[in-house]
Design a protein around this motif. Structure first.
Motif, short mmCIF file in Angstrom:
data_model
loop_
_atom_site.label_atom_id
_atom_site.label_comp_id
_atom_site.label_asym_id
_atom_site.label_seq_id
_atom_site.Cartn_x
_atom_site.Cartn_y
_atom_site.Cartn_z
N THR A 437 0.82 -1.21 0.00
CA THR A 437 0.00 0.00 0.00
C THR A 437 0.85 1.26 0.00
OG1 THR A 437 -1.67 -1.16 1.30
CG2 THR A 437 -1.86 1.23 1.17
N LEU A 438 0.64 2.12 -1.00
CA LEU A 438 1.18 3.47 -1.00
C LEU A 438 0.04 4.42 -1.37
CD1 LEU A 438 4.73 3.21 -2.63
CD2 LEU A 438 4.16 3.55 -0.23
N ILE A 439 -0.60 4.97 -0.35
CA ILE A 439 -1.80 5.81 -0.56
C ILE A 439 -1.50 7.03 -1.42
CG2 ILE A 439 -3.64 7.07 0.61
CD1 ILE A 439 -3.10 5.22 3.05
N PRO A 440 -0.36 7.73 -1.23
CA PRO A 440 -0.13 8.92 -2.06
C PRO A 440 -0.05 8.62 -3.55
CG PRO A 440 1.82 8.36 -0.74
CD PRO A 440 0.68 7.56 -0.22
N THR A 441 0.38 7.41 -3.91
CA THR A 441 0.41 7.06 -5.34
C THR A 441 -0.99 7.09 -5.92
OG1 THR A 441 2.33 5.65 -4.95
CG2 THR A 441 1.14 5.32 -7.01
N GLY A 442 -1.95 6.49 -5.21
CA GLY A 442 -3.33 6.51 -5.67
C GLY A 442 -3.89 7.91 -5.71
N LEU A 443 -3.61 8.72 -4.68
CA LEU A 443 -4.12 10.09 -4.64
C LEU A 443 -3.60 10.93 -5.80
CD1 LEU A 443 -3.83 10.79 -0.81
CD2 LEU A 443 -5.94 10.92 -2.15
N LEU A 444 -2.32 10.79 -6.13
CA LEU A 444 -1.75 11.58 -7.22
C LEU A 444 -2.44 11.29 -8.54
CD1 LEU A 444 2.01 11.39 -6.19
CD2 LEU A 444 0.67 13.50 -6.48
N GLN A 547 2.16 11.87 1.91
CA GLN A 547 0.72 11.75 1.66
C GLN A 547 -0.02 13.03 2.04
OE1 GLN A 547 -1.31 8.40 3.49
NE2 GLN A 547 -3.27 9.47 3.42
N LEU A 548 0.29 13.56 3.23
CA LEU A 548 -0.37 14.80 3.67
C LEU A 548 0.00 15.97 2.76
CD1 LEU A 548 -0.26 14.61 7.56
CD2 LEU A 548 -2.16 14.16 6.01
N ASP A 572 -1.91 0.44 18.45
CA ASP A 572 -0.48 0.74 18.39
C ASP A 572 -0.27 2.09 17.72
OD1 ASP A 572 0.36 -0.01 15.27
OD2 ASP A 572 -1.36 -1.13 16.05
N THR A 573 0.92 2.62 17.88
CA THR A 573 1.24 3.96 17.39
C THR A 573 1.08 4.08 15.89
OG1 THR A 573 2.81 4.31 19.20
CG2 THR A 573 3.02 5.75 17.28
N ASP A 574 1.57 3.09 15.12
CA ASP A 574 1.47 3.16 13.66
C ASP A 574 0.02 3.18 13.20
OD1 ASP A 574 4.20 3.26 13.40
OD2 ASP A 574 4.45 1.12 12.95
N SER A 575 -0.82 2.35 13.81
CA SER A 575 -2.24 2.31 13.42
C SER A 575 -2.92 3.63 13.72
CB SER A 575 -2.95 1.17 14.15
OG SER A 575 -2.44 -0.09 13.77
N GLN A 576 -2.63 4.19 14.89
CA GLN A 576 -3.24 5.46 15.26
C GLN A 576 -2.77 6.59 14.33
OE1 GLN A 576 -5.69 5.70 17.74
NE2 GLN A 576 -5.48 3.50 17.43
N ARG A 577 -1.50 6.56 13.96
CA ARG A 577 -0.99 7.58 13.04
C ARG A 577 -1.61 7.41 11.66
NH1 ARG A 577 5.51 7.64 14.54
NH2 ARG A 577 5.30 8.74 16.53
N ALA A 578 -1.84 6.17 11.27
CA ALA A 578 -2.45 5.92 9.97
C ALA A 578 -3.83 6.55 9.90
CB ALA A 578 -2.53 4.42 9.69
N GLN A 579 -4.64 6.35 10.94
CA GLN A 579 -5.97 6.95 10.95
C GLN A 579 -5.90 8.46 11.07
OE1 GLN A 579 -7.85 4.15 14.03
NE2 GLN A 579 -9.48 4.34 12.53
N ALA A 580 -4.96 8.96 11.87
CA ALA A 580 -4.81 10.41 12.00
C ALA A 580 -4.40 11.04 10.67
CB ALA A 580 -3.77 10.74 13.08
N THR A 581 -3.56 10.34 9.91
CA THR A 581 -3.13 10.84 8.60
C THR A 581 -4.32 10.91 7.64
OG1 THR A 581 -0.90 9.93 8.89
CG2 THR A 581 -1.60 10.44 6.64
N MET A 582 -5.15 9.88 7.65
CA MET A 582 -6.33 9.89 6.78
C MET A 582 -7.31 10.99 7.19
SD MET A 582 -6.19 7.68 4.29
CE MET A 582 -7.87 7.20 3.85
N GLN A 583 -7.46 11.20 8.50
CA GLN A 583 -8.37 12.25 8.97
C GLN A 583 -7.85 13.62 8.55
OE1 GLN A 583 -9.27 12.02 13.12
NE2 GLN A 583 -10.83 13.61 13.03
#
Length: 618
Positions: A437-444, A547-548, A572-583
């Motif tokens: 998964t690389l979300i910024p690739t899809g967004l671009l 991504q941001l 865990d920290t990574d999961s929480q950051r992942a959701q925070a990044t999407m938000q």
């Protein structure tokens, strides 16, 4: 002796009878009566002004609350009683903000405020709000109070007596109509990584990919159910890459550098470009969160997983058989061919551990930018530059080759803006979980499908998106145009393992070919506020920062972003950051979390309703 009047002094003291019966007393009584009338009239006027000001403020507050509550419907499923109650509470809160408690002594119990909604998001919703309260009156203090009566009859002293009211009722009401948007360019950027082949939760009965397909298809159906619809929808499935081979011309003269030579191996063209592109980098290897334009320099390059500087090297090994098909000898050095201009390394019928004798060491592989594979190669596989491979089978001395397409670019193809629900539904059906998964690739790539620089009218037919309508994507200044991206993921940015046959940090559509560097000088990290000038594809925080950067640039360009996280997330920290990044990626108020496929479908329907026009009708 009778008292005498003193002409030059004060009058003598008068008794009560004289006061009431004399001239001065009559004047005093007349003044008192007139004063009462004047005060009463003044109080009546004040009451009227008081009422008008209160009613006007109440109506204004209710109008604002109706529009705000209508927009807020996007975040609630009003068929659910708990959501409906929450929406009504929000509507009252919007009203309260603009109508402070006690304004002009207004009293309004909660029961006197009503918020109702009917209809569905896809077909249109009617919102109705009303409020009723009371304000105290001053006039009754003068005219009548506390049980005083006023006549309802025609005579001055008769009729049915009723109490004079001490308060006046103030009320307001309105309604609004919320309709689906008719001028829309929407792109769905959807995670197709391997984890989508799992269930969203232990209680979910469907796989995430199936739940996503159903929700996306329902969204398409609802958007195109409007007879006045002028909306277009695009689809961008993504993993670490996006396959744009079917929506952009491979022979593009400016958008894609096309200077490689095809090479045929074992009867199969294994050097052809398969549809994935590498993000542009400048002379200093810097990347930027940009939609770019096909005419920009630097441009895009075809994606290959291994690019040797000297060209495509093929090293063949042979096996000898006897008349009965039994192996006599293997790992015999065959021909070694170097084909210039083709970014490919192919290895056939050998491995470092299986065929390492006879002076062959160092000739089997021509690696560039990735670690030694050790004994990872299967002797009967030959890999092409797209990480697809040929599998050989032997029988009676005869070798048969079968091509297997399993590389990162072997994902569902992107679909450009279309209003053909059948085409879109077929594209959604074709999605299959695969890869990381690389979300910024899809967004671009989703952003580019909304950027007019990529239309045929601007870029030319050989470089713009393939479409029967060369005006798509329409100019950003088009009146009434709404440009929207829905991005969904079920996890976090993940580049994959940094070791092995193919090292994803070195070979994906975002970082480029042969390097894991992620240098983006205009992007700031959120964790320590440093610039991403030394970013690394093995750092999830660096990928999140990029991504941001993409999300911020898209929103500044006028794109509305809805961001959805899907499935179970850990603490865990990574999961929480992942959701925070999407938000943080989403436009304000447009982030959702779907713990199940059922919830996801509801969210897509709410978004469909939110892509609309809201107007007061009363």
């Amino acid at each position: 002796m009778s008292a005498k009047r003193n002409p030059g002094g004060p009058s003598g003291v008068r008794n009560a009878h004289g006061l009431f019966c004399g001239d001065e007393g009559a004047v005093a009584m007349l003044f008192a009566a007139c004063a009462s009338l004047m005060v009463g009239a003044m109080c009546t006027a004040i009451d009227s002004i008081h009422y008008e000001m209160t009613q006007a403020r109440m109506q204004m507050a209710l109008d604002v609350a109706t529009l705000s509550a209508g927009a807020n419907l996007a975040h609630f499923d009003t068929t659910n009683s708990a959501d409906l109650t929450a929406w009504k509470n929000d509507a009252r809160s919007y009203y309260n903000i603009n109508m402070p408690s006690g304004y002009m002594d207004l009293s309004m119990p909660d029961a006197n405020f009503s918020a109702q909604v009917t209809g569905t998001p896809a077909t249109g919703q009617n919102i109705q709000l009303s409020a009723k309260g009371s304000v105290p009156l001053l006039a009754p203090l003068i005219w009548a109070k506390n049980g005083s009566t006023t006549s309802n009859g025609s005579g001055s002293g008769g009729g049915n007596a009723t109490p004079t009211p001490d308060t006046a009722t103030v009320s307001a009401s309105n309604s609004a109509l919320r309709l689906p948007k008719s001028t829309l360019e929407l792109v769905m950027v959807l995670d197709n990584s391997t984890s989508m082949n799992q269930k969203a939760s232990s209680s979910d009965s469907t796989l995430k990919i199936d739940g996503l397909k159903a929700a996306a298809k329902n969204l398409v159906t609802n958007l195109f159910s409007q007879t006045t619809n002028d909306s277009y929808v695009a689809l961008v499935p993504f993993t670490t890459m996006v396959n744009v081979g079917s929506v952009l011309p491979s022979t593009g003269t400016t958008w894609l550098r096309n200077d490689f030579t095809a090479y045929n191996s074992q009867g199969t063209n294994i050097s052809a470009w398969r549809g994935c592109a590498v993000e542009p980098r400048d002379a200093n290897k810097n990347m930027y969160p940009k939609a770019y334009a096909p005419k920009d320099n630097p441009g895009f390059t075809p994606w290959y997983w291994n690019v040797p500087p000297a060209g495509y090297t093929v090293q063949n090994y042979t096996t000898s058989y006897d008349s009965k098909g039994r192996v006599v000898s293997s790992c015999n050095v065959g021909t070694k061919t170097i084909v210039p201009g083709v970014p490919l390394v192919e290895q056939t019928n050998g491995s470092l551990t299986y065929c390492k004798g006879g002076g062959n060491t160092g000739n089997i592989y021509d690696w560039w930018g990735q670690p030694d594979a050790g004994g990872a190669f299967t002797p009967t596989k030959s890999y092409d530059q797209n990480y697809n491979y040929l599998t050989s089978s032997q029988k009676n001395g005869k070798t048969t080759y079968t091509q297997t397409l399993s590389g990162p670019c072997e994902i569902a193809a992107a679909q450009f803006l279309s209003k053909d629900s059948g085409t879109l539904t077929s594209s959604i059906t074709a999605m299959q979980p695969n890869g990381n998964t690389l979300i910024p690739t899809g967004l671009l790539w989703g952003w580019r499908m909304l950027s007019s620089a990529w239309s045929q009218n601007t870029a030319g037919t050989a470089n713009g998106f393939k479409s029967t309508d060369p005006t798509l994507p329409r100019p950003e200044s088009t009146a009434g145009l709404q440009r929207v991206a829905i991005v969904l993921t079920d996890g976090e940015n993940a580049f994959g393992s940094s070791t092995g046959l193919m090292a994803p940090p070195y070979f994906n559509g975002l970082s480029g070919v042969g390097t894991k560097a992620l240098k983006a000088p205009t992007v700031q990290r959120t964790l320590n506020n440093t610039m991403l000038t030394d970013g690394d594809m093995t750092s999830i925080d660096d990928i999140n920062a990029f991504q941001l950067g993409v999300c911020t640039a898209m929103k500044q360009d006028g794109v509305i972003i809805y961001a959805i996280t899907f499935g179970t997330y850990g603490t865990d920290t990574d999961s929480q950051r992942a959701q925070a990044t999407m938000q943080a990626c989403a436009s304000p108020g447009n982030y959702y979390h779907a713990p199940s496929s059922t919830t996801l479908n509801t969210i897509f329907q709410q978004i469909a309703g939110n892509l609309g026009v809201l107007r007061l009708t009363q």
